[in-house]
Design a protein around this motif. Structure first.
Motif: not given
Length: 320
Positions: A103, A93, A138, A141-143
């Motif tokens: 992102k 990312v 990802v 994990n990054c919501n």
């Protein structure tokens, strides 16, 4: 801006944006197919089709890098200098630069040569599944609540587009059923700018998410009784989406046998009998076009061939 507007494309793109079908596949997860420029979307994250060196020099990667500005390539170079090259299936990312998202997720899909063998495709399919799985890791994990992604590896990386779309749709379905953050809404936008890929993605989503496929043509059936063979032939003969081989003509030259199709006789009425004169005339025409000369069997003038209906006695008496 309202939360539901995050997945809306930017309005200042030069390419018309076309939203195709949407599929609410589980609680909080909706999949939408788009024909659009991926760099015009405003989700939480945009997925880039990257290579192992994170050099965004061609295809979608170049498009996103140009739209996002030099920051994307600079951060990619920094990552490679610190951690080395990526492996197929890896994801990282970075910031999105000027792209209208939070992102940029760089995913390394498999890269194949033109016209790959089946063994190559089979091996690459495993790597593609890994890359897709890591993209969703990802996202979790990054919501992220919204993501826009292409048909990874189907462009300049030469992965077969139909299989690619099927793998993506299948992975989405599996992911949606095993989400850790099931209470959080997630919008998955499948974005491509060429119609062939968009249509392939539509077909894959329709099949995987709804268990439906486009209906295949079939011979109409009578409501009272099954159609006879002759009635079926009549129905097929009148349709433009069917092709009936009415005669196969062998040649002395290997591989040059001719098939005569009913479309070549469409000016005729549905016949129970195709006389030797008709087939012989077509045969002479085909032989001349192929410059086959005498290297082909010519039917006897009095023979008849093709599709026969009726009783043996009728045929013998020429009553068909």
């Amino acid at each position: 801006m309202q939360p539901g507007e995050k997945t809306s494309p930017a309005s200042n793109t030069t390419q018309p944006l076309e939203k195709r079908p949407s599929f609410p596949i589980s609680d909080g997860v909706e999949v939408s197919v788009w024909r659009a420029d991926l760099s015009s979307f405003k989700p939480d994250a945009i997925v880039n089709a990257a290579n192992v060196n994170l050099q965004h020099a061609g295809g979608l990667a170049l498009t996103l890098s140009k739209a996002g500005g030099p920051e994307i390539q600079e951060q990619s170079d920094t990552y490679i200098s610190q951690f080395g090259t990526l492996k197929t299936g890896d994801t990282i990312v970075t910031n999105a630069g000027k792209l209208p998202c939070k992102k940029n997720v760089h995913a390394v899909g498999p890269c194949l040569p033109p016209n790959p063998t089946q063994i190559m495709v089979s091996t690459a399919e495993k790597h593609l599944k890994l890359a897709i799985s890591n993209i969703f890791r990802v996202v979790e994990n990054c919501n992220f609540q919204s993501v826009a992604r292409p048909a990874l590896s189907s462009g300049i990386f030469n992965f077969p587009v139909n299989l690619c779309c099927k793998v993506i749709a299948t992975a989405i379905k599996e992911f949606s059923g095993n989400r850790k953050s099931a209470a959080t809404p997630l919008s998955i936008n499948l974005v491509n700018n060429d119609m062939k890929t968009v249509q392939a993605m539509e077909r894959a989503c329709l099949q995987i998410f709804t268990n439906k496929t486009k209906a295949r043509p079939s011979v109409p059936k009578s409501s009272k009784k099954d159609l006879s063979a002759e009635e079926q032939l009549t129905s097929l003969w009148k349709r433009k989406d069917t092709e009936v081989v009415v005669s196969v003509l062998p040649s002395q030259t290997k591989g040059n046998s001719l098939n005569i199709h009913h479309s070549e006789l469409r000016t005729l009425q549905p016949h129970r009998w195709l006389t030797g004169e008709i087939i012989e005339g077509l045969l002479h025409l085909a032989a001349n076009q192929l410059q086959m000369g005498n290297h082909i069997y010519i039917l006897n003038h009095y023979s008849a061939g093709g599709i026969l209906f009726g009783e043996r006695q009728q045929v013998a008496q020429g009553e068909l």
